[in-house]
Write a protein that holds these residues in place. Structure first.
Motif, PDB file in Angstrom:
ATOM      1  N   GLY A  67      14.536   3.047   0.881  1.00 39.94           N
ATOM      2  CA  GLY A  67      14.550   1.855   0.005  1.00 39.94           C
ATOM      3  C   GLY A  67      13.775   1.975  -1.218  1.00 39.94           C
ATOM      4  N   ILE A  68      12.759   2.860  -1.107  1.00 35.52           N
ATOM      5  CA  ILE A  68      11.793   2.877  -2.229  1.00 35.52           C
ATOM      6  C   ILE A  68      12.481   3.930  -3.276  1.00 35.52           C
ATOM      7  N   ILE A  69      13.802   4.613  -2.772  1.00 32.95           N
ATOM      8  CA  ILE A  69      14.477   5.483  -3.644  1.00 32.95           C
ATOM      9  C   ILE A  69      15.339   4.536  -4.347  1.00 32.95           C
ATOM     10  N   GLU A  70      15.814   3.654  -3.843  1.00 34.09           N
ATOM     11  CA  GLU A  70      16.477   2.581  -4.661  1.00 34.09           C
ATOM     12  C   GLU A  70      15.694   1.931  -5.644  1.00 34.09           C
ATOM     13  N   GLU A  71      14.491   1.500  -5.144  1.00 36.14           N
ATOM     14  CA  GLU A  71      13.626   0.902  -6.368  1.00 36.14           C
ATOM     15  C   GLU A  71      13.333   1.615  -7.574  1.00 36.14           C
ATOM     16  N   LEU A  72      13.159   3.182  -7.246  1.00 38.52           N
ATOM     17  CA  LEU A  72      12.910   3.837  -8.406  1.00 38.52           C
ATOM     18  C   LEU A  72      13.985   4.520  -9.148  1.00 38.52           C
ATOM     19  N   ASN A  73      15.215   3.782  -8.876  1.00 39.20           N
ATOM     20  CA  ASN A  73      16.557   4.439  -9.435  1.00 39.20           C
ATOM     21  C   ASN A  73      16.306   4.606 -11.177  1.00 39.20           C
ATOM     22  N   SER A  74      15.840   3.782 -11.912  1.00 36.53           N
ATOM     23  CA  SER A  74      15.747   3.963 -13.385  1.00 36.53           C
ATOM     24  C   SER A  74      14.615   4.637 -13.644  1.00 36.53           C
ATOM     25  N   GLU A  75      13.606   5.082 -12.632  1.00 33.94           N
ATOM     26  CA  GLU A  75      12.393   5.824 -13.186  1.00 33.94           C
ATOM     27  C   GLU A  75      12.553   7.288 -12.849  1.00 33.94           C
ATOM     28  N   ILE A  76      13.413   7.848 -11.930  1.00 39.04           N
ATOM     29  CA  ILE A  76      13.792   9.240 -11.677  1.00 39.04           C
ATOM     30  C   ILE A  76      14.917   9.454 -11.960  1.00 39.04           C
ATOM     31  N   SER A  77      15.324  10.785 -11.835  1.00 35.99           N
ATOM     32  CA  SER A  77      16.599  11.413 -11.789  1.00 35.99           C
ATOM     33  C   SER A  77      16.782  12.149 -10.427  1.00 35.99           C
ATOM     34  N   LEU A  78      17.870  11.645  -9.772  1.00 40.12           N
ATOM     35  CA  LEU A  78      18.492  11.833  -8.408  1.00 40.12           C
ATOM     36  C   LEU A  78      19.703  12.965  -8.339  1.00 40.12           C
ATOM     37  N   VAL A  79      19.557  13.855  -7.658  1.00 41.55           N
ATOM     38  CA  VAL A  79      20.843  14.737  -7.535  1.00 41.55           C
ATOM     39  C   VAL A  79      21.134  14.921  -5.695  1.00 41.55           C
ATOM     40  N   ALA A  80      21.595  14.288  -5.071  1.00 43.38           N
ATOM     41  CA  ALA A  80      22.125  14.379  -3.822  1.00 43.38           C
ATOM     42  C   ALA A  80      22.268  15.815  -3.614  1.00 43.38           C
ATOM     43  N   ARG A  81      21.579  16.481  -2.503  1.00 41.83           N
ATOM     44  CA  ARG A  81      21.644  17.859  -2.089  1.00 41.83           C
ATOM     45  C   ARG A  81      21.796  17.891  -0.391  1.00 41.83           C
ATOM     46  N   VAL A 123       0.694  -1.251  -0.057  1.00 40.75           N
ATOM     47  CA  VAL A 123       0.053   0.060  -0.117  1.00 40.75           C
ATOM     48  C   VAL A 123       0.837   1.258  -0.217  1.00 40.75           C
ATOM     49  N   LEU A 124       0.463   2.256  -0.713  1.00 40.78           N
ATOM     50  CA  LEU A 124       1.005   3.567  -0.872  1.00 40.78           C
ATOM     51  C   LEU A 124       0.107   4.472  -0.526  1.00 40.78           C
ATOM     52  N   PHE A 125       0.117   5.438   0.603  1.00 46.25           N
ATOM     53  CA  PHE A 125      -0.503   6.363   0.790  1.00 46.25           C
ATOM     54  C   PHE A 125       0.170   7.767   0.708  1.00 46.25           C
ATOM     55  N   ILE A 126      -0.412   8.661   0.196  1.00 46.91           N
ATOM     56  CA  ILE A 126       0.149  10.028  -0.399  1.00 46.91           C
ATOM     57  C   ILE A 126      -0.902  11.244   0.563  1.00 46.91           C
ATOM     58  N   GLY A 127      -0.617  11.825   1.518  1.00 47.83           N
ATOM     59  CA  GLY A 127      -1.265  12.798   1.946  1.00 47.83           C
ATOM     60  C   GLY A 127      -0.838  13.937   2.736  1.00 47.83           C
ATOM     61  N   ILE A 130      12.791   9.479   5.159  1.00 43.37           N
ATOM     62  CA  ILE A 130      12.931   9.669   6.736  1.00 43.37           C
ATOM     63  C   ILE A 130      13.364   8.234   7.442  1.00 43.37           C
ATOM     64  N   THR A 131      12.680   7.016   6.791  1.00 43.20           N
ATOM     65  CA  THR A 131      12.801   6.079   7.603  1.00 43.20           C
ATOM     66  C   THR A 131      13.514   4.810   6.389  1.00 43.20           C
ATOM     67  N   ASP A 170       3.561  -0.337  12.703  1.00 42.78           N
ATOM     68  CA  ASP A 170       4.088  -0.166  11.537  1.00 42.78           C
ATOM     69  C   ASP A 170       4.059  -1.537  10.819  1.00 42.78           C
ATOM     70  N   TYR A 171       3.522  -1.274   9.414  1.00 39.08           N
ATOM     71  CA  TYR A 171       3.252  -2.512   8.606  1.00 39.08           C
ATOM     72  C   TYR A 171       4.311  -2.317   7.515  1.00 39.08           C
ATOM     73  N   GLU A 172       5.075  -3.338   7.490  1.00 36.55           N
ATOM     74  CA  GLU A 172       6.249  -3.280   6.327  1.00 36.55           C
ATOM     75  C   GLU A 172       5.987  -2.938   4.880  1.00 36.55           C
ATOM     76  N   GLN A 173       4.780  -3.524   4.383  1.00 38.97           N
ATOM     77  CA  GLN A 173       4.347  -3.125   2.973  1.00 38.97           C
ATOM     78  C   GLN A 173       3.860  -1.802   2.785  1.00 38.97           C
ATOM     79  N   LEU A 174       3.623  -1.156   3.964  1.00 42.04           N
ATOM     80  CA  LEU A 174       3.085   0.073   3.714  1.00 42.04           C
ATOM     81  C   LEU A 174       4.052   1.277   3.700  1.00 42.04           C
ATOM     82  N   LEU A 175       3.852   2.227   2.572  1.00 37.62           N
ATOM     83  CA  LEU A 175       4.742   3.429   2.414  1.00 37.62           C
ATOM     84  C   LEU A 175       3.907   4.679   2.402  1.00 37.62           C
ATOM     85  N   MET A 176       3.998   5.396   3.674  1.00 34.22           N
ATOM     86  CA  MET A 176       3.543   6.582   3.914  1.00 34.22           C
ATOM     87  C   MET A 176       4.388   7.970   3.338  1.00 34.22           C
TER      88      MET A 176
END
Length: 376
Positions: free
Chosen positions: A304-318, A154-158, A298-299, A173-179
């Motif tokens: 972990g999700i940033i690593e999963e999205l590595n090929s779908e987004i451009s990232l610049v560490a700031r 589950v993904l929750f955006i709010g 934050i957590t 906390d549920y491991e399969q939930l990303l808030m």
């Protein structure tokens, strides 16, 4: 007797409404701004105190500072153009849906802004883009818990207050939930927004309302397949009273001016928003034509999700400090200015949004002149 948090502190998160086993709580608009507040039906109430326990104001959840920060944008140009900022929310939604997960986000149905559940990839566009209104949650937290118990990802955006309510509602906390929480400057009420839209649309039915088009940020009212009103936020900044009042921070919920989540410590797994204050050399060097998102993991799940999205987004560490310095909502809540107080006074007397805005602006300049004269 059940006692909820003070009305001026209530964030309208819907946690108490969702958790009540007897449906004894209603979310009722209150004058003059129309913000929804919980009202208990004492005849139905069984004094279980679940509503008190779930309240994030009475029982604040733990917040944590981000360890790193990224400037980011979607590699898919169509997602980037049609989304707010860099389109990271849309990329997250597509990613979860492609993996068989479900996504909870905010959409426009007619003039109503509310959270919905989507499980079909074709539907992710319904929650694309920002909504400058406080959404109705309904029984979404309950649905999320059912999906989690069933083993769904589950993904929750709010907003941060909605994420805080979900944390308190789930109790663990549920491991399969990303808030994911959005950097929020404050939310006007559904009542103000809907009144404005109905005034513009007149007798024409409103199919949906969008806040973003391919040529920029705008308030776009659609009837059927036709756009009947389009006002650009920056080019037409002072011609639409709803957006003008929003940009002046006049119409936010009362609790937004003392928001406990407007700080660098965050309540979610990952925080996203506009990357205000980003070094201009980054924009120039990467030839960025559209918006840029800030991502604050934050957590461990957020990282972990940033690593999963590595090929779908451009990232610049700031540097994290760059993100905090550039975005006031990562430092403090929106200010209730003198003009805001004048505006809200007129609203409390029953004047319309347009009338209150005009009168507050008309009085503000002579008031400041008088203040400066007295100060001297």
């Amino acid at each position: 007797m059940i006692k909820l948090c003070q009305e001026n502190l209530c964030t309208g998160c819907w946690g108490c409404y969702d958790v009540c086993p007897k449906d004894a709580i209603s979310m009722v608009p209150r004058s003059p701004m129309g913000d929804r507040h919980p009202v208990i039906d004492r005849k139905k109430c069984i004094e279980c105190h679940l509503c008190e326990n779930v309240c994030p104001i009475l029982n604040p959840p733990k917040c944590k500072s981000p360890e790193n920060s990224f400037a980011s944008w979607a590699n898919n140009s169509q997602i980037h153009i049609k989304s707010a900022s860099g389109g990271i929310g849309s990329v997250l939604a597509k990613h979860f849906l492609n993996q068989g997960g479900v996504v909870y986000g905010c959409t426009s149905e007619g003039a109503e802004i509310r959270h919905i559940r989507i499980a079909d990839l074709d539907e992710y566009v319904r929650i694309q883009g920002s909504k400058y209104v406080q959404s109705s949650i309904g029984k979404i937290y309950c649905q999320i818990k059912q999906d989690l118990i069933a083993g769904r990802r589950v993904l929750f955006i709010g907003t941060p207050c909605q994420v805080a309510a979900l944390r308190k509602y789930l109790k663990k906390d549920y491991e399969q939930l990303l808030m994911v929480d959005l950097i929020c400057h404050g939310v006007p009420s559904q009542y103000l927004f809907e009144s404005h839209i109905r005034h513009i649309a007149g007798n024409k039915p409103v199919t949906t309302v969008k806040f973003r088009s391919e040529d920029g940020f705008c308030l776009n009212i659609i009837s059927g397949s036709q756009s009947i009103y389009k006002n650009y936020v920056w080019k037409d900044r002072y011609t639409d009273v709803y957006f003008t009042a929003f940009l002046k921070s006049y119409t936010f919920r009362e609790s937004c001016y003392t928001c406990p989540y407007a700080k660098s410590e965050r309540v979610s797994d990952i925080t996203i928003g506009d990357f205000w204050g980003l070094d201009k050399d980054i924009i120039k060097n990467y030839d960025i034509k559209d918006g840029v998102s800030v991502i604050l993991p934050i957590t461990p799940k957020g990282n972990g999700i940033i690593e999963e999205l590595n090929s779908e987004i451009s990232l610049v560490a700031r540097p994290v400090e760059e993100a905090i310095t550039g975005n006031s909502q990562l430092r403090h809540p929106s200010r209730k200015s003198f003009g805001c107080k004048i505006f809200r006074f007129f609203m409390s007397k029953g004047l319309s949004l347009k009338q209150s805005l005009y009168l507050s602006d008309s009085l503000l300049i002579p008031a400041y002149k008088l203040y400066n004269r007295i100060k001297k």
